[in-house]
Scaffold this motif. Structure first.
Motif, short mmCIF file in Angstrom:
data_model
loop_
_atom_site.label_atom_id
_atom_site.label_comp_id
_atom_site.label_asym_id
_atom_site.label_seq_id
_atom_site.Cartn_x
_atom_site.Cartn_y
_atom_site.Cartn_z
N GLY A 126 -8.61 -20.92 88.18
CA GLY A 126 -8.03 -21.94 87.32
C GLY A 126 -7.87 -21.33 85.95
O GLY A 126 -8.71 -20.54 85.54
N ALA A 127 -6.80 -21.65 85.26
CA ALA A 127 -6.54 -20.98 83.98
C ALA A 127 -5.85 -21.93 83.01
O ALA A 127 -5.31 -22.97 83.39
N GLY A 128 -5.89 -21.53 81.75
CA GLY A 128 -5.13 -22.25 80.73
C GLY A 128 -3.74 -21.65 80.63
O GLY A 128 -3.59 -20.42 80.63
N TYR A 194 -13.87 -21.95 75.53
CA TYR A 194 -12.43 -21.77 75.60
C TYR A 194 -11.98 -21.10 74.30
O TYR A 194 -12.74 -21.01 73.33
N GLU A 195 -10.73 -20.64 74.28
CA GLU A 195 -10.21 -19.95 73.12
C GLU A 195 -10.02 -20.92 71.94
O GLU A 195 -9.83 -22.12 72.13
N VAL A 211 -4.67 -17.82 80.22
CA VAL A 211 -6.00 -17.39 79.77
C VAL A 211 -7.07 -17.92 80.72
O VAL A 211 -7.01 -19.06 81.17
N GLY A 212 -8.03 -17.06 81.01
CA GLY A 212 -9.09 -17.45 81.92
C GLY A 212 -10.33 -16.61 81.72
O GLY A 212 -10.42 -15.83 80.77
N MET A 213 -11.29 -16.79 82.62
CA MET A 213 -12.59 -16.13 82.46
C MET A 213 -13.00 -15.35 83.71
O MET A 213 -14.19 -15.12 83.94
N THR A 236 -4.64 -25.41 85.05
CA THR A 236 -5.34 -26.70 85.08
C THR A 236 -5.24 -27.42 83.73
O THR A 236 -5.52 -28.60 83.63
N ASN A 237 -4.89 -26.66 82.72
CA ASN A 237 -4.75 -27.22 81.38
C ASN A 237 -3.83 -26.29 80.60
O ASN A 237 -3.68 -25.12 80.94
N ALA A 239 -3.37 -24.09 77.32
CA ALA A 239 -4.38 -23.42 76.49
C ALA A 239 -4.53 -24.13 75.15
O ALA A 239 -3.64 -24.87 74.72
N LEU A 247 -9.69 -29.47 74.91
CA LEU A 247 -9.89 -29.12 76.32
C LEU A 247 -11.23 -29.68 76.79
O LEU A 247 -12.19 -29.68 76.04
N VAL A 252 -10.19 -30.25 83.51
CA VAL A 252 -9.91 -29.09 84.35
C VAL A 252 -10.22 -29.42 85.82
O VAL A 252 -9.42 -29.15 86.72
#
Ligand code: 8IG
Length: 274
Positions: A126-128, A194-195, A211-213, A236-237, A239, A247, A252
């Motif tokens: 899942g990512a922004g 989150y960023e 963007v993700g982790m 999922t969202n 950024a 966020l 998410v």
């Protein structure tokens, strides 16, 4: 002495992965798996659709695997018989870099999958989303990554080419299933925060779309192991700063749940064509 053998820095992570792979072979009764999938936020249900589950093992029963840090991340390994006869190993237990256990623990599942015989590694997350037109629930093919963790799963003078890291061939197969799939560059940040909006603008300026982790460190380890890699993000969202509201992890989870049937079906079709 060590609760996890990977925490012994003198141990060989590849030997531990080989031991984990033999345990998986023994517990599943499947000597060799052909492909492996790591299911991230929103993707967990896909396992039910890709084929017939023939064995489920709690990941904690396998050498080197850690307890999942997060609800919504299922801590199990599943062996699935695909309709075409291939065997898939589904990893529902991801160790994130932000957990602070070191990169060996992060990439252990990928190394285990390779040792179990997998030649294709499907990494989902899942990512922004940084591109405004991507609504939450949009699946995106990862075309490349930018690793901002300042870390690597490679140790010592191990120089590995990362050109075409996210296989053009596999992306072609995915596009054969859904020609409308967008592609994007995935930026792995350390997290778990989150960023900031400024960091999202930086990610955009350097060529990032998501963007993700997770994922980037795993992809590097998969390439080192000689696997072909397919990467899929679920937006999922949007950024931070791209969406105007703050966020939340809850948001998410909800976006993931809502998109689940569609992306699960998509993933099942893609896996069937690999
Ligand atoms: I789901 O917006 C998910 N994971 N870094 N930023 C980062 N990771 C994420 C995000 C996000 N959404």
């Amino acid at each position: 002495m060590f609760t996890n053998p990977l925490d012994d820095t003198a141990a060989d992570p590849f030997a531990i992965a080989a031991a984990a792979a033999s345990e998986i072979a023994e517990k599943t009764g499947v000597a060799r798996h052909d492909i492996a999938l790591t299911l991230g936020s929103g993707w967990a249900r896909a396992a039910d659709l890709i084929g017939e589950t023939t064995a489920t093992i709690p990941a904690t029963e396998i050498t080197g695997f850690s307890k999942p840090a997060l609800d919504g991340h299922v801590g199990s390994l599943r062996s699935i018989l695909l309709p075409g006869g291939k065997r898939a190993l589904v990893i529902g237990a991801r160790t994130h870099y932000y957990e602070g256990h070191g990169v060996r623990r992060v990439v252990h599942s990928v190394r285990t999958a390779a040792a179990a015989g997998a030649t294709v590694m499907v990494l989902t997350n899942g990512a922004g989303g940084i591109r405004e037109h991507w609504k939450p629930g949009t699946p995106v093919l990862i075309s490349d990554h930018i690793n901002l963790t300042a870390d690597s799963p490679l140790e010592g003078a191990t120089f590995i080419d990362l050109t075409d890291l996210y296989s053009q061939r596999l992306r072609g197969i995915a596009h054969g299933i859904d020609a409308s799939l967008d592609e994007g560059v995935y930026v792995q940040n350390r997290g778990p925060h989150y960023e900031t909006p400024a960091e999202v603008q930086m990610a955009k300026a350097i060529g990032g779309d998501l963007v993700g982790m997770s994922t980037a460190l795993e992809a590097i380890a998969a390439r080192q192991a000689g696997m072909e890699i397919l990467g899929l993000s679920l937006v999922t969202n949007l950024a931070a700063g791209i969406q105007k509201t703050p966020l939340s992890h809850q948001e998410v989870i909800e976006a993931g749940k809502e998109a689940e049937p569609v992306i699960s079906a998509l993933l099942a079709q893609i896996v069937g064509a690999l």
